[in-house]
Design a protein around this motif. Structure first.
Motif, mmCIF file in Angstrom:
data_model
loop_
_atom_site.group_PDB
_atom_site.id
_atom_site.type_symbol
_atom_site.label_atom_id
_atom_site.label_comp_id
_atom_site.label_asym_id
_atom_site.label_seq_id
_atom_site.Cartn_x
_atom_site.Cartn_y
_atom_site.Cartn_z
ATOM 1 N N GLN A 1 6.165 9.533 14.739
ATOM 2 C CA GLN A 1 5.193 9.538 13.744
ATOM 3 C C GLN A 1 4.333 8.100 13.533
ATOM 4 O O GLN A 1 5.211 7.378 13.226
ATOM 5 N N ARG A 2 3.130 8.149 13.752
ATOM 6 C CA ARG A 2 2.596 6.877 13.612
ATOM 7 C C ARG A 2 2.310 6.650 12.138
ATOM 8 O O ARG A 2 1.719 7.632 11.453
ATOM 9 N N PRO A 3 2.887 5.592 11.629
ATOM 10 C CA PRO A 3 2.478 5.550 10.107
ATOM 11 C C PRO A 3 1.095 5.481 9.628
ATOM 12 O O PRO A 3 0.320 5.081 10.495
ATOM 13 N N CYS A 4 0.830 5.999 8.453
ATOM 14 C CA CYS A 4 -0.508 6.070 7.928
ATOM 15 C C CYS A 4 -0.390 5.471 6.457
ATOM 16 O O CYS A 4 0.340 5.845 5.547
ATOM 17 N N ILE A 5 -1.292 4.746 6.325
ATOM 18 C CA ILE A 5 -1.356 4.167 4.916
ATOM 19 C C ILE A 5 -2.764 4.443 4.275
ATOM 20 O O ILE A 5 -3.717 4.610 4.892
ATOM 21 N N ALA B 1 -2.369 18.240 16.151
ATOM 22 C CA ALA B 1 -2.298 18.319 17.819
ATOM 23 C C ALA B 1 -1.612 19.548 18.304
ATOM 24 O O ALA B 1 -1.915 20.433 19.177
ATOM 25 N N LEU B 2 -0.664 20.112 17.387
ATOM 26 C CA LEU B 2 0.048 21.461 17.683
ATOM 27 C C LEU B 2 -0.869 22.528 17.297
ATOM 28 O O LEU B 2 -0.268 23.890 17.249
ATOM 29 N N GLY B 3 -1.730 22.511 16.549
ATOM 30 C CA GLY B 3 -2.654 23.687 15.788
ATOM 31 C C GLY B 3 -2.078 24.170 14.660
ATOM 32 O O GLY B 3 -2.262 25.325 14.237
ATOM 33 N N ILE B 4 -1.368 23.337 13.976
ATOM 34 C CA ILE B 4 -0.844 23.547 12.780
ATOM 35 C C ILE B 4 -1.627 23.505 11.622
ATOM 36 O O ILE B 4 -1.804 22.206 11.342
ATOM 37 N N ARG B 5 -1.755 24.455 10.771
ATOM 38 C CA ARG B 5 -2.594 24.200 9.729
ATOM 39 C C ARG B 5 -1.975 25.434 8.522
ATOM 40 O O ARG B 5 -2.116 26.625 8.645
ATOM 41 N N PRO B 6 -1.510 24.619 7.590
ATOM 42 C CA PRO B 6 -0.541 25.584 6.376
ATOM 43 C C PRO B 6 -1.582 26.478 5.590
ATOM 44 O O PRO B 6 -2.556 26.054 5.399
ATOM 45 N N GLY B 7 -1.073 27.701 5.591
ATOM 46 C CA GLY B 7 -1.842 28.786 4.753
ATOM 47 C C GLY B 7 -1.536 28.385 2.963
ATOM 48 O O GLY B 7 -2.126 29.074 2.205
ATOM 49 N N PRO C 1 0.727 -1.175 -0.002
ATOM 50 C CA PRO C 1 0.028 0.003 -0.105
ATOM 51 C C PRO C 1 0.904 1.254 0.230
ATOM 52 O O PRO C 1 1.906 1.332 0.195
ATOM 53 N N LEU C 2 0.178 2.460 -0.448
ATOM 54 C CA LEU C 2 0.777 3.728 -0.092
ATOM 55 C C LEU C 2 1.060 4.029 1.341
ATOM 56 O O LEU C 2 0.185 4.100 2.009
ATOM 57 N N GLN C 3 1.947 4.727 1.693
ATOM 58 C CA GLN C 3 2.169 5.341 2.898
ATOM 59 C C GLN C 3 2.214 6.896 2.787
ATOM 60 O O GLN C 3 3.134 7.293 1.950
ATOM 61 N N VAL C 4 1.459 7.551 3.717
ATOM 62 C CA VAL C 4 1.445 9.064 3.427
ATOM 63 C C VAL C 4 1.658 9.653 4.694
ATOM 64 O O VAL C 4 1.659 8.811 5.677
ATOM 65 N N PRO C 5 2.209 11.159 4.866
ATOM 66 C CA PRO C 5 2.647 11.381 6.103
ATOM 67 C C PRO C 5 1.450 11.604 7.120
ATOM 68 O O PRO C 5 0.073 11.722 6.512
ATOM 69 N N SER C 6 1.573 11.612 8.289
ATOM 70 C CA SER C 6 0.480 11.556 9.509
ATOM 71 C C SER C 6 0.467 13.055 9.691
ATOM 72 O O SER C 6 1.450 13.728 9.779
ATOM 73 N N LEU C 7 -0.728 13.414 9.837
ATOM 74 C CA LEU C 7 -1.185 14.806 10.191
ATOM 75 C C LEU C 7 -1.535 14.903 11.954
ATOM 76 O O LEU C 7 -1.948 16.048 12.054
ATOM 77 N N GLU C 8 -1.349 13.796 12.535
ATOM 78 C CA GLU C 8 -1.572 14.009 13.940
ATOM 79 C C GLU C 8 -0.827 14.988 14.814
ATOM 80 O O GLU C 8 -1.319 15.656 15.517
ATOM 81 N N THR C 9 0.470 14.942 14.266
ATOM 82 C CA THR C 9 1.316 16.091 15.241
ATOM 83 C C THR C 9 0.789 17.487 14.688
ATOM 84 O O THR C 9 0.758 18.253 15.702
ATOM 85 N N PRO C 10 0.735 17.667 13.446
ATOM 86 C CA PRO C 10 0.420 19.006 13.020
ATOM 87 C C PRO C 10 -1.062 19.516 13.615
ATOM 88 O O PRO C 10 -1.165 20.659 14.118
#
Length: 527
Positions: A411-415, A40-46, A29-38
């Motif tokens: 970072q928890r892996p996400c697939i 949790a830290l309130g990070i949302r890119p503009g 399968p494809l693995q993609v970056p986890s967004l759990e940390t961003p």
């Protein structure tokens, strides 16, 4: 997977959004970056800023962008590839905005300029990021190619004008390699020379995204009196997008695959996908006699004009054995290294480039720890401060005191599973419980003649796990790897699962959820 986040106070941007193929899992399968940390830290890119169109830089964008709903900036080729991915997922493409190499944009407190560099795909760009009192050069993937075939060579004057920059976030992939990466022009001449020596039909396999290589092969074929055909959906799609942008205007006319049987063998050349031994790709189908329009015969030649990605060695070897059974000649990076060129900078190129931009600090990214360490040593020899070798999940601060590690976030892996992004289940999820902790293990391995060996650090992140002897576990793991027979990362992972569960059950009071990731790395000493 190349998702970087840059923040100033409460404003953030994302740079690249790639994916990787998990060959150690069933169905790859494809693995993609986890967004759990961003999150949790309130990070949302503009904004999402794309440096170039390779899958490990754009492959996850269509999966993660719906969480952000921000503008996406990309050069024309990358934008075209992204639009196709968005449409495939049923997403609107209005957010994808084209920016030409050399242009600048603003987003919140960030001013960014796209600076063209040569790489193994057109329009690869470094990003000059200005925010507050700092200027950061994010190189992306690059090399200094004096003969790139598509596009122009890197302009040293453009980068000398930037000096000095506060920080370079730099490509470490070939940092241990002395000298200079081979030019695409050199490869083109070598391909033409070798093609002139072939008597039967020729199949050249390379990455579809390496349009300069595709063009070089096609032009060499024409000069050697051969007609050119494409084989593989990825190759056809990439060439179609590139032609629409005018990159392949000099490419000879193409012959449909089904018409090749009417041509004499010495007039046939096929450019095919499958250089990494992918079982469903065109080259594997040819090797196993499963292509409906084309059959390889004794006296034909298959050229691998691509380097083996670490972890694919065994499946590539199986493919080559299948080709050998057909009495087909095989030329590859080992018996004909001149037929491929890396897209990343070796030590001489790093020296030259850093001499131009004169960075005060280096953050080495890409590659494994040994690549980052070689990059740090090179930088320090030039008087550049390089105190850190980052790992995934590191939050790093640049301020008046230089670079420092602010915090580390496992970072928890996400697939991608059933058309959705899901956390990768743990090895012991059916036995243990997150009440007993979560143990993340990332093991870099290389295949040997007798089994497997660990390369570099064992990355271990434990959350609420009872105390364990990491040294004993590492020694035990190394012993087990040496004797395990497995032809792929998926088979190795299957063999390791019960062994790790058993060891933890014997040495820990309570069994945690275990998330294991095997990462194949290149290790010439074990070839």
């Amino acid at each position: 997977m190349n998702l970087g986040l840059y923040g100033l106070e409460n404003a953030w941007i994302a740079v690249d959004c790639g994916m990787m193929i998990r060959q150690d899992l069933p169905d790859t399968p494809l693995q993609v970056p986890s967004l759990e940390t961003p999150e949790a830290l309130g990070i949302r890119p503009g904004a999402l800023i794309i440096t170039h169109g390779h899958e490990d830089h754009i492959g996850a964008a269509a999966w993660l962008w719906p969480k952000w709903q921000c503008p996406v900036y990309a050069t024309p080729l990358a934008a075209g590839l992204l639009r196709a991915k968005f449409i495939e997922r049923g997403l609107a493409v209005d957010a994808i905005q084209v920016i030409e190499p050399g242009e600048a944009l603003e987003n919140g407190p960030f001013t960014l300029r796209y600076l063209p560099l040569t790489h193994s795909i057109p329009e690869s760009c470094a990003l000059l990021i200005a925010a507050g009192d700092y200027r950061v050069l994010h190189t992306g993937d690059w090399k200094l190619d004096p003969e790139p075939l598509i596009g122009t060579p890197v302009k040293g004057s453009l980068f000398r004008a930037l000096a000095p920059v506060d920080l370079v976030v730099g490509d470490s992939t070939n940092a241990p390699m002395p000298g200079h990466s081979r030019s695409e022009g050199e490869v083109a001449r070598a391909l033409e020379h070798r093609l002139s020596q072939c008597s039967g039909r020729v199949v050249v396999s390379c990455f579809a995204s390496n349009l300069a290589r595709v063009l070089a092969v096609a032009q060499a074929a024409e000069r050697c009196g051969r007609r050119v055909s494409l084989m593989g959906r990825a190759m056809e799609r990439m060439v179609a997008v590139a032609r629409g942008l005018g990159y392949l205007d000099d490419m000879p006319p193409l012959v449909p695959v089904e018409d090749l049987g009417y041509l004499p063998p010495n007039e046939v050349l096929v450019i095919a996908t499958g250089s990494q031994g992918e079982p469903r790709a065109a080259l594997s189908r040819l090797a196993n006699g499963r292509h409906h329009s084309f059959e390889l015969m004794p006296g034909d030649t298959v050229i691998f004009s691509a380097k083996a990605i670490p972890g694919n060695e065994r499946q590539i070897e199986r493919l080559k054995h299948a080709l050998a059974r057909l009495d087909v000649a095989v030329w590859d990076e080992f018996n004909h290294p001149e037929l491929h060129a890396s897209g990343h900078p070796a030590q001489d190129e790093l020296h030259t480039f850093y001499g131009w931009i004169k960075p005060r600090h280096l953050l080495p990214v890409h590659g494994e720890h040994r690549h980052q360490q070689a990059h740090r040593e090179l930088a320090e020899s030039m008087g550049i401060l390089a105190p850190l070798a980052p790992v995934n999940g590191d939050l790093i601060r640049l301020d008046g005191d230089g670079l420092s590690l602010e915090s580390r976030h496992p970072q928890r892996p996400c697939i991608i599973s059933q058309n959705a992004v899901t956390p990768l289940p743990g090895l012991t999820a059916e036995h243990g419980s997150s009440r007993h902790g979560i143990l993340h293990l990332a093991v870099s391995v290389a295949s040997t003649d007798t089994g497997w060996t660990r390369i570099g650090r064992l990355m271990m992140d434990a959350h609420r796990v009872s105390a364990m002897d990491e040294e004993s576990f590492t020694e035990w793991l190394d012993e087990r790897l040496e004797g395990l027979e497995a032809d792929s990362l998926a088979e190795l992972r299957t063999a390791l699962q019960p062994l790790i569960t058993s060891w933890l059950g014997q040495h820990l009071r309570q069994l945690p959820d275990v998330h294991l990731q095997l990462i194949a790395v290149e290790s010439p000493a074990f070839r």
